[in-house]
Structures are given as C-alpha cells and as structure tokens.
Design a protein around this motif. Structure first.
Motif, PDB file in Angstrom:
ATOM      1  N   VAL A   1       0.836  -1.198   0.000  1.00 12.68           N
ATOM      2  CA  VAL A   1       0.000   0.000   0.000  1.00 12.68           C
ATOM      3  C   VAL A   1       0.874   1.252   0.000  1.00 12.68           C
ATOM      4  N   LEU A   2       1.943   1.245   0.819  1.00 14.49           N
ATOM      5  CA  LEU A   2       2.861   2.392   0.853  1.00 14.49           C
ATOM      6  C   LEU A   2       3.546   2.580  -0.492  1.00 14.49           C
ATOM      7  N   ALA A   3       3.938   1.488  -1.129  1.00 16.42           N
ATOM      8  CA  ALA A   3       4.595   1.583  -2.435  1.00 16.42           C
ATOM      9  C   ALA A   3       3.668   2.200  -3.478  1.00 16.42           C
ATOM     10  N   VAL A   4       2.408   1.794  -3.457  1.00 18.55           N
ATOM     11  CA  VAL A   4       1.440   2.340  -4.411  1.00 18.55           C
ATOM     12  C   VAL A   4       1.242   3.825  -4.167  1.00 18.55           C
ATOM     13  N   ALA A   5       1.113   4.201  -2.894  1.00 19.90           N
ATOM     14  CA  ALA A   5       0.920   5.613  -2.562  1.00 19.90           C
ATOM     15  C   ALA A   5       2.122   6.450  -2.972  1.00 19.90           C
ATOM     16  N   ASP A   6       3.306   5.918  -2.751  1.00 18.20           N
ATOM     17  CA  ASP A   6       4.526   6.650  -3.085  1.00 18.20           C
ATOM     18  C   ASP A   6       4.682   6.810  -4.593  1.00 18.20           C
ATOM     19  N   GLU A   7       4.193   5.826  -5.338  1.00 16.97           N
ATOM     20  CA  GLU A   7       4.322   5.863  -6.793  1.00 16.97           C
ATOM     21  C   GLU A   7       3.229   6.714  -7.437  1.00 16.97           C
ATOM     22  N   LEU A   8       1.993   6.616  -6.945  1.00 18.85           N
ATOM     23  CA  LEU A   8       0.865   7.265  -7.597  1.00 18.85           C
ATOM     24  C   LEU A   8       0.493   8.618  -6.996  1.00 18.85           C
TER      25      LEU A   8
END
Length: 275
Positions: free
Chosen positions: A129-136
């Motif tokens: 979830v953190l990776a998605v937030a950081d990317e998007l």
C-alpha cells in the motif's frame, strides 16, 4: 526482563518509531525472538514517551508557534486565519480516531492483535500500500486541509495493529491525498504527539503491574529503555527528514516485505510461537 533486554528494546524503539516500518511490530518480534516472550503493549506504549519527547524537543519552535496561535485564536476571531491556528486544530482532530479506537479495543490490542501471524501479514500488505501511494501520489501540496487531518488521523489509528506502522499509515494517507513527502512526514510527527503521550501515560499503571506473561520490566528498566529510545529517536528524526527530501520510501517497502516473509517462515517452521 534484564537490563540488557531493556536497553535493546529501547534502541529498537528509537530506531523504528519514526520510520514507516512499525516500532510495535519490531518490539514484538525482537522480544519474542531474543528474549522468549512478548514485552507487552503497555511496555511498548510507555517507552514511546521517549521518542515523542525527542519530537517535542526537535520541533519545539514549531510546537510553540502552534500552541500560541491556538490559544490566541480561541479568544480572538481575527487570529483564526493564521495557518498555525488551523494546523493546531488539524493535529487535535487527527488525534481523535486513535484515542477513541485505542480505548474501545484496548483488550484486543493487548492480546489477540499481537499474534505474530497478523504482524507478518500486515507488514507485507501495508508495504505494498505504501509503495502504491509513493508511486501514484501527486505530491503537489505542502499545506494541509481538514480532510487531510481526518483521513490521516484514521490512518494513524490503524497502527493499533502491530505491523501497520503509525508513521507508515499517516505517510501513506498523506501521499494518497497529494501531499509531498516532507509535508506528510512533518504532520506525521506532530500528529503522533497527543496520541503517543496519551497511550504512554494511560499504560503506566499496567507497566507497574508485573504479573503478566513475558519479560516484565521494572520501573527502573522502563525508565532506562525510555531514555535510550529518546536519544536514538532524536537522531532518527533528523535523519528521516533529510532522507525524505531526496529519496522515496521504497527502501522501507522492501524492508517490510523481507521482514514479513522471514517472520512467516519462522512461524511456519515453528521456530517462534505466534502468541
């Protein structure tokens, strides 16, 4: 609990409180793997007072401005346009969810939710979830709104489950809302102060009662662990603010995934007990 155990757990708390990797999960894992038992949610909550004291000292000028603006704004309508007045209210409002849910689900937080299977799975799921937030995340804003405070406050409340990470939850929500990394990180620090101090003070009577299972710390050991977490935590605050100004959060994402996977392996093979 031995003095060595208390010092180690204080170091672990100081190193992990502000990073989006879950300090409560690390205290739970380290106390189980190295010391053969859970140090407990109450001990964890109390030694967090050390790391939050580090935040207060590091951000003393900012906190002073917020408090002054808030008190002045309470009695003078013309002062309510001050951004510091609004930010102070955002911190208060954002702190409400974790206070309410922490009280309502106190028993579950101190027992069932500390199962290491839950910790391992949550570490990996919220890493994604953190990776998605950081990317998007657009990362286009550095100022907060009321909506930001409510959503980031709800995200902070998820950290009542070891493995979510209080800072990780608030940072993830902030990124999804369009805040840049530095703004989300700073608000995460400020948002933690009422919540963590409240939980720590509320848990002091439970730490004084040493009748529970696992390695129970006495008063002196708890004080030393808290002091150690303060010293280590202060250094981590400064480091993290510099780090996020130039880097993304993928280092912490991969760390969480690896830690969660290793923990699953240890649980599956019976090396450690989940409870």
């Amino acid at each position: 609990m031995t003095w060595f155990q208390a010092i180690v757990l204080g170091i672990v708390q100081g190193l992990t409180e502000f990073l989006p990797i879950s300090s409560s999960a690390h205290i739970r894992i380290v106390s189980e793997l190295w010391f053969g038992g859970d140090a407990g949610a109450s001990f964890t909550a109390v030694i967090q007072l050390g790391t939050e004291t580090a935040v207060i000292i590091y951000f003393a000028k900012d906190i002073g401005r917020l408090l002054k603006a808030w008190f002045v704004g309470l009695f003078r309508a013309s002062a309510r346009s001050d951004p510091n007045y609004r930010l102070a209210w955002y911190v208060i409002i954002g702190s409400a969810p974790i206070a309410v849910l922490g009280y309502v689900f106190k028993d579950a937080i101190r027992s069932g939710l500390r199962n290491l299977w839950i910790t391992a799975i949550v570490l990996m799921v919220f890493a994604v979830v953190l990776a998605v937030a950081d990317e998007l995340g657009k990362q286009a804003r550095d100022s907060l709104t009321m909506k930001d405070s409510v959503f980031m406050g709800l995200a902070q409340a998820m950290a009542l489950v070891p493995g979510v990470s209080r800072s990780g939850g608030t940072l993830t929500a902030g990124l999804f809302l369009g805040l840049n990394r530095e703004a989300a990180t700073r608000y995460s620090f400020l948002l933690a102060i009422p919540a963590v101090f409240g939980a720590g003070l509320f848990s002091i009577p439970d730490v004084l009662d040493r009748s529970g299972p696992g390695p129970q710390a006495d008063v002196a050991q708890t004080i030393v662990a808290t002091a150690v977490s303060f010293a280590v935590g202060y250094a981590c605050v400064a480091w993290l603010l510099r780090y996020v100004s130039k880097h993304n959060f993928m280092l912490f994402v991969w760390y969480r995934i690896v830690l969660g996977a290793v923990l699953c392996g240890l649980l599956a093979t019976g090396v450690v007990s989940p409870t």
